[in-house]
Design an enzyme around this catalytic site. Structure first.
Site, PDB file in Angstrom:
ATOM      1  N   ASP A 152      55.924   4.087  73.426  1.00 27.09           N
ATOM      2  CA  ASP A 152      57.154   3.344  73.742  1.00 27.09           C
ATOM      3  C   ASP A 152      56.843   1.886  74.048  1.00 27.09           C
ATOM      4  O   ASP A 152      56.021   1.587  74.901  1.00 27.09           O
ATOM      5  CB  ASP A 152      57.856   4.000  74.922  1.00 27.09           C
ATOM      6  CG  ASP A 152      58.193   5.455  74.635  1.00 27.09           C
ATOM      7  OD1 ASP A 152      59.356   5.781  74.519  1.00 27.09           O
ATOM      8  OD2 ASP A 152      57.253   6.258  74.475  1.00 27.09           O
ATOM      9  N   ASP A 161      49.765   3.051  72.405  1.00 22.70           N
ATOM     10  CA  ASP A 161      50.829   3.533  73.260  1.00 22.70           C
ATOM     11  C   ASP A 161      52.065   3.699  72.371  1.00 22.70           C
ATOM     12  O   ASP A 161      52.152   3.100  71.308  1.00 22.70           O
ATOM     13  CB  ASP A 161      51.076   2.498  74.371  1.00 22.70           C
ATOM     14  CG  ASP A 161      52.255   2.881  75.240  1.00 22.70           C
ATOM     15  OD1 ASP A 161      52.388   4.086  75.539  1.00 22.70           O
ATOM     16  OD2 ASP A 161      53.042   1.985  75.606  1.00 22.70           O
TER      17      ASP A 161
END
Ligand SMILES: [Zn+2]
Length: 424
Positions: A251, A249
């Site tokens: 952020d 992922d």
């Protein structure tokens, strides 16, 4: 398909004096022979060797190619004509799409997969492209929808950010390329010819690969390459073999969560991320980002804003010798009815996590073994997406999640260390 191999290189940087560079032995077999055997494996049977320096060493060794099960033509350039100039010597013989190798590139890749990509759409040529661990001193290029839209030759503007994408020096070209090559004049593909093709408005496509394709380089780098060949690393990375990935992922895992304003001005890499990615790069796992960017659909940022963040991310990582094999993002968002939103992106899509669409697409593009792969994220949606794709999952950060991840660690670095420890 016919193959042209540029075999005129001197081996000065490798300390070779009595043989040309492509004849440099790697684990006892001349580099050029390795390329010819690779081509033969994929059904290429007619090969043109463009020779210069110590050409007789090459022609004495390969002869007409019979011994290797291929037909070899030897062409000797009288004066160095550069990578493209030399090709004009045989333009009458290349009447269909043909492949080009540089004789000093150690590689093993799925030629069939590249050919399939090349056949999807008409173009003047397809270039095999990949990220590398020193983009700051490499010629870079930019791609949109599989089409090459710009070449950025070094030196680069230190104030600017670039995608980490490099020309790997493997091409499939149409005979149309000869419209751009002048007879008997020294010219290079990267510097002279490809930029000219783009300027003319004609199409060059970029085929992304995570396979092993490396210039033999210098005396210092060669032992490492020989070791990679000896240990089977070069062959193993051929796309025909499934490979595990670590999906990341963005952020909250790689960079600081930018909340409502995900623009490059708010970009901040999290601690130890460069080292963690570098470890992934060296491990045989692919490093692939999968990120939801619904702010595009909501109209708060544009595709170009998101692209700027990714350029910055790739540039920052590149400075430390780390790279991402690819970045997939979902620009969609399901809920309609907000001011400023982009209606066509306000859809229920298959890519927005917790759906596994991005992971599945990557698996298709890179032939990923999902069962042996991992998803690392800081939210429940990441864990759900990873699990839906059949991967093992790691939650990072201190969030409590009702969706049980397989493991939880404080940050990316700890998570990657755990995975690589398991791999041993
Ligand atoms: Zn989507």
């Amino acid at each position: 398909m016919q193959l042209v191999i540029l075999a005129g290189g001197k081996g000065t940087r490798l300390g070779l004096t009595d043989i040309p560079k492509p004849m440099c032995p790697i684990e006892g077999i001349p580099q050029l022979e390795r390329q010819i055997l690779l081509a033969k494996k994929y059904g290429i049977e007619e090969i043109f060797l463009l020779e210069g320096y110590l050409a007789h060493v090459i022609s004495d060794y390969f002869g007409n190619g019979e011994r290797f099960g291929v037909k070899i033509h030897h062409i000797v350039e009288q004066a160095p004509l550069g990578t493209a100039g030399a090709l004009s010597l045989i333009k009458d013989k290349l009447t269909n799409r043909f492949m080009v190798f540089y004789g000093d590139v150690v590689m093993d890749f799925d030629i069939e997969s590249m050919q399939k990509f090349d056949e999807q759409e008409p173009s003047v040529g397809t270039l095999l492209i990949h990220p590398n661990n020193h983009p700051y001193d490499s010629d870079l290029l930019e791609v949109k929808d599989d089409k090459i839209i710009a070449f950025h030759t070094k030196p680069h503007d230190s104030q600017k950010n670039y995608h980490n994408l490099v020309n790997a020096a493997v091409y499939i070209l149409s005979p149309e390329i000869f419209e751009f090559i002048e007879n008997g004049k020294q010219q290079d593909f990267g510097k002279d010819i490809f930029p000219k093709v783009l300027q003319s408005g004609k199409i060059l496509r970029g085929y992304k690969s995570a396979e092993y394709i490396k210039d033999m380089g210098t005396k210092d780098r060669l032992p490492k390459i020989c070791e990679d060949v000896a240990k089977g690393r070069v062959k193993r990375l051929n796309k025909k073999n499934p490979r595990p990935a670590i999906f990341l992922d963005r952020d909250g895992v790689l960079i600081k969560d930018m909340d409502k304003n995900p623009v490059v001005e708010n970009f901040e890499l999290l601690e130890d991320v460069e080292d963690a990615i570098k470890k992934i790069n060296q491990s045989g796992y692919l490093a692939i980002v999968v990120t939801n960017q619904p702010m595009i659909a909501k109209g708060f940022v544009t595709f170009s804003d998101v692209d700027d963040v990714h350029k910055k991310l790739e540039t920052q990582l590149g400075k430390s010798g780390a790279y991402l094999d690819d970045i997939y993002f979902c620009p969609h968002h399901p809920d309609k009815g907000y001011e400023g939103e982009i209606p066509e992106l306000k859809i229920v899509c298959d890519c927005r996590k917790p759906k596994p669409g991005m992971l599945l697409k990557a698996a298709q593009d890179y032939h990923i073994d999902l069962e042996k792969s991992w998803m690392i994220g800081d939210r429940e949606t990441d864990i759900k997406a990873g699990r839906a794709a059949g991967c093992k999952t790691i939650l990072v950060g201190d969030m409590q999640s009702s969706e049980k991840a397989n493991y939880q660690y404080k940050n990316l670095s700890a998570a990657v260390n755990y995975i690589l420890e398991q791999q041993k």
